[in-house]
Design a protein around this motif. Structure first.
Motif, short mmCIF file in Angstrom:
data_model
loop_
_atom_site.label_atom_id
_atom_site.label_comp_id
_atom_site.label_asym_id
_atom_site.label_seq_id
_atom_site.Cartn_x
_atom_site.Cartn_y
_atom_site.Cartn_z
N GLY A 151 -65.76 -22.64 64.43
CA GLY A 151 -65.60 -21.21 64.16
C GLY A 151 -65.55 -20.88 62.68
O GLY A 151 -65.46 -19.70 62.31
N LEU A 152 -65.58 -21.90 61.81
CA LEU A 152 -65.57 -21.61 60.36
C LEU A 152 -66.92 -22.00 59.75
O LEU A 152 -67.36 -23.14 59.86
CB LEU A 152 -64.45 -22.38 59.65
N ARG A 153 -67.56 -21.01 59.12
CA ARG A 153 -68.81 -21.24 58.39
C ARG A 153 -68.43 -21.48 56.94
O ARG A 153 -67.54 -20.79 56.41
CB ARG A 153 -69.64 -19.97 58.53
N ARG A 154 -69.09 -22.44 56.30
CA ARG A 154 -68.82 -22.68 54.87
C ARG A 154 -70.13 -22.66 54.10
O ARG A 154 -71.09 -23.33 54.48
CB ARG A 154 -68.10 -24.02 54.70
N SER A 155 -70.16 -21.89 53.01
CA SER A 155 -71.38 -21.77 52.20
C SER A 155 -71.02 -21.99 50.73
O SER A 155 -69.97 -21.51 50.27
CB SER A 155 -71.99 -20.37 52.29
N VAL A 156 -71.91 -22.67 50.03
CA VAL A 156 -71.74 -22.88 48.59
C VAL A 156 -73.03 -22.46 47.90
O VAL A 156 -74.11 -22.95 48.25
CB VAL A 156 -71.43 -24.35 48.26
N VAL A 157 -72.91 -21.56 46.93
CA VAL A 157 -74.08 -21.14 46.16
C VAL A 157 -73.94 -21.66 44.74
O VAL A 157 -72.89 -21.52 44.11
CB VAL A 157 -74.21 -19.59 46.14
N ASN A 158 -75.02 -22.26 44.27
CA ASN A 158 -75.11 -22.69 42.88
C ASN A 158 -76.04 -21.70 42.18
O ASN A 158 -77.22 -21.62 42.53
CB ASN A 158 -75.71 -24.10 42.85
N VAL A 159 -75.51 -20.93 41.24
CA VAL A 159 -76.41 -20.03 40.51
C VAL A 159 -77.17 -20.90 39.50
O VAL A 159 -76.61 -21.48 38.58
CB VAL A 159 -75.68 -18.85 39.85
N SER A 160 -78.47 -21.02 39.77
CA SER A 160 -79.30 -21.97 39.06
C SER A 160 -80.23 -21.23 38.09
O SER A 160 -79.93 -20.10 37.67
CB SER A 160 -80.08 -22.78 40.10
N SER A 161 -81.34 -21.83 37.77
CA SER A 161 -82.26 -21.26 36.80
C SER A 161 -83.58 -22.02 36.87
O SER A 161 -83.61 -23.17 37.33
CB SER A 161 -81.65 -21.41 35.40
N LEU A 162 -84.62 -21.41 36.37
CA LEU A 162 -85.89 -22.12 36.20
C LEU A 162 -85.67 -23.35 35.31
O LEU A 162 -86.36 -24.35 35.41
CB LEU A 162 -86.91 -21.14 35.57
N CYS A 163 -84.65 -23.24 34.44
CA CYS A 163 -84.34 -24.33 33.50
C CYS A 163 -83.83 -25.58 34.21
O CYS A 163 -83.74 -26.65 33.60
CB CYS A 163 -83.31 -23.87 32.49
N ALA A 164 -83.48 -25.47 35.50
CA ALA A 164 -83.11 -26.68 36.26
C ALA A 164 -84.35 -27.51 36.57
O ALA A 164 -84.27 -28.69 36.84
CB ALA A 164 -82.43 -26.28 37.57
N LEU A 165 -85.51 -26.84 36.53
CA LEU A 165 -86.76 -27.49 36.95
C LEU A 165 -87.73 -27.72 35.79
O LEU A 165 -88.57 -28.61 35.85
CB LEU A 165 -87.48 -26.62 38.01
N GLN A 166 -87.63 -26.89 34.75
CA GLN A 166 -88.61 -26.96 33.65
C GLN A 166 -87.90 -27.09 32.30
O GLN A 166 -86.89 -26.41 32.08
CB GLN A 166 -89.40 -25.65 33.58
N PRO A 167 -88.44 -27.93 31.40
CA PRO A 167 -87.83 -28.04 30.06
C PRO A 167 -88.15 -26.83 29.19
O PRO A 167 -89.27 -26.33 29.22
CB PRO A 167 -88.48 -29.31 29.49
N PHE A 168 -87.16 -26.35 28.47
CA PHE A 168 -87.34 -25.26 27.49
C PHE A 168 -86.89 -25.81 26.13
O PHE A 168 -85.73 -26.22 26.00
CB PHE A 168 -86.47 -24.04 27.84
N ARG A 169 -87.80 -25.80 25.15
CA ARG A 169 -87.45 -26.36 23.84
C ARG A 169 -86.25 -25.63 23.22
O ARG A 169 -86.20 -24.40 23.25
CB ARG A 169 -88.65 -26.29 22.89
N SER A 170 -85.33 -26.38 22.69
CA SER A 170 -84.06 -25.98 22.06
C SER A 170 -83.01 -25.50 23.07
O SER A 170 -81.94 -25.04 22.67
CB SER A 170 -84.25 -24.99 20.90
N TRP A 171 -83.29 -25.66 24.33
CA TRP A 171 -82.30 -25.35 25.37
C TRP A 171 -81.85 -26.64 26.08
O TRP A 171 -81.65 -26.66 27.30
CB TRP A 171 -82.91 -24.39 26.40
N GLY A 172 -81.70 -27.71 25.31
CA GLY A 172 -81.38 -29.02 25.89
C GLY A 172 -80.11 -29.01 26.73
O GLY A 172 -80.07 -29.56 27.83
N LEU A 173 -79.06 -28.38 26.21
CA LEU A 173 -77.79 -28.38 26.95
C LEU A 173 -77.93 -27.59 28.25
O LEU A 173 -77.54 -28.05 29.33
CB LEU A 173 -76.67 -27.77 26.09
#
Ligand SMILES: NC(=O)c1ccc[n+]([C@@H]2O[C@H](COP(=O)([O-])OP(=O)(O)OC[C@H]3O[C@@H](n4cnc5c(N)ncnc54)[C@H](OP(=O)(O)O)[C@@H]3O)[C@@H](O)[C@H]2O)c1
Length: 265
Positions: A151-173
């Motif tokens: 009877g208990l539903r559990r959901s977890v959302v990770n607010v992500s970004s295109l940056c999780a999938l693609q490299p962006f120069r100077s956005w290393g961190l």
């Protein structure tokens, strides 16, 4: 399967709710939960959180019995997690049928530096602590505090970004943090089949983070891309993108662990 009409009688925890996308999420969620639900809103800025708390408490949802709690905390600090969990335990009622955690708080990191400039280990650790460790440890604590039961539903959302999938120069961190989170939530989805895990990429949003991106990015071509998007009115509103996330959650058709982009909805 037809989409659910609402998110149920829910305990919903949103980090980074004081402004930007997190604030819009809190407003959207408040309209989609049943009476008797509770929101736990987390950020460092107490006045902004309390303004939102007052707005939601006076809204139709608030008048219908939505509880809104705020936790003024820096999620990058270990001691904050205990404060958040104390409030969550107090806000939870036995008759709730949904626990939802939205890991939204994040920082862009020092985008004036390239990877070759990131030699300060304390700076890198501090970035990862806020942007990776806090989401991992808060998620783990929420799952421990509210174990699976009928009877208990559990959901977890990770607010992500295109940056999780693609490299962006100077956005290393930023790219490193978002990529690490993405994989961590994929592993979680594999481990916990009862759980609904979603990584949602909200698109380029008109927020303070965008302002920082177009003013501080070291790489000139990336900086120009963001400046042009702003100048040409191509940034999305937080309201529009958070409404799309709500649609994904209500439709409930994603495979747990998936990355869903706002432009795919
Ligand atoms: N903006 C974009 O274009 C974009 C694109 C893709 C993904 N995203 C992602 O969307 C999410 C929201 O971004 P946004 O644009 O809304 O950013 P934002 O305007 O900078 O807001 C960030 C939120 O996180 C909170 N926060 C930051 N550091 C915190 C800390 N140490 N402890 C607790 N809360 C903290 C801030 O509140 P306080 O300062 O009050 O603590 C604020 O509520 C982030 O995960 C971001 O990576 C944004």
């Amino acid at each position: 399967m037809s989409p659910a009409a609402d998110l149920g009688r829910a305990l919903c925890i949103i980090t980074g709710a004081s402004r930007g996308f997190g604030r819009a999420l809190a407003q959207n969620v408040s309209r989609l939960v049943q009476p008797g639900s509770a929101l736990v809103l987390v950020a460092r800025s107490g006045p902004d959180l309390r303004t939102l708390q007052a707005e939601l408490t006076e809204s139709e949802a608030g008048r219908a019995g939505l509880k809104v709690e705020v936790v003024v905390a820096d999620v990058g600090k270990a001691e904050s997690l205990e404060n958040i969990m104390r409030t969550c335990r107090e806000a939870f009622c036995e008759d709730m049928d949904h626990v939802m955690l939205i890991n939204n708080a994040a920082s862009l990191g020092d985008v004036s530096k390239y990877v070759k400039d990131l030699s300060d280990m304390a700076q890198v650790d501090s970035y990862l602590s806020l942007n990776v460790s806090s989401a991992l440890c808060l998620t783990a604590r929420v799952l421990q505090a509210f174990p699976q039961h009928a009877g208990l539903r559990r959901s977890v959302v990770n607010v992500s970004s295109l940056c999780a999938l693609q490299p962006f120069r100077s956005w290393g961190l930023y790219c490193t943090g978002k990529a690490a989170r993405e994989m961590m939530f994929k592993v979680l989805a594999e481990e916990e089949p009862d759980l609904r895990v979603l990584s949602y990429s909200p698109g380029p949003l008109d927020t303070e983070m965008q302002l920082e991106a177009r003013s501080k990015t070291a790489d000139l071509s990336i900086k120009k891309t963001f400046s042009s998007m702003f100048a040409q009115g191509q940034l999305l509103t937080c309201e529009m993108s958070s409404a799309r996330l709500m649609k994904v959650l209500l439709d409930d058709k994603f495979t747990s662990g998936d990355h869903v982009d706002v432009f795919d909805v």
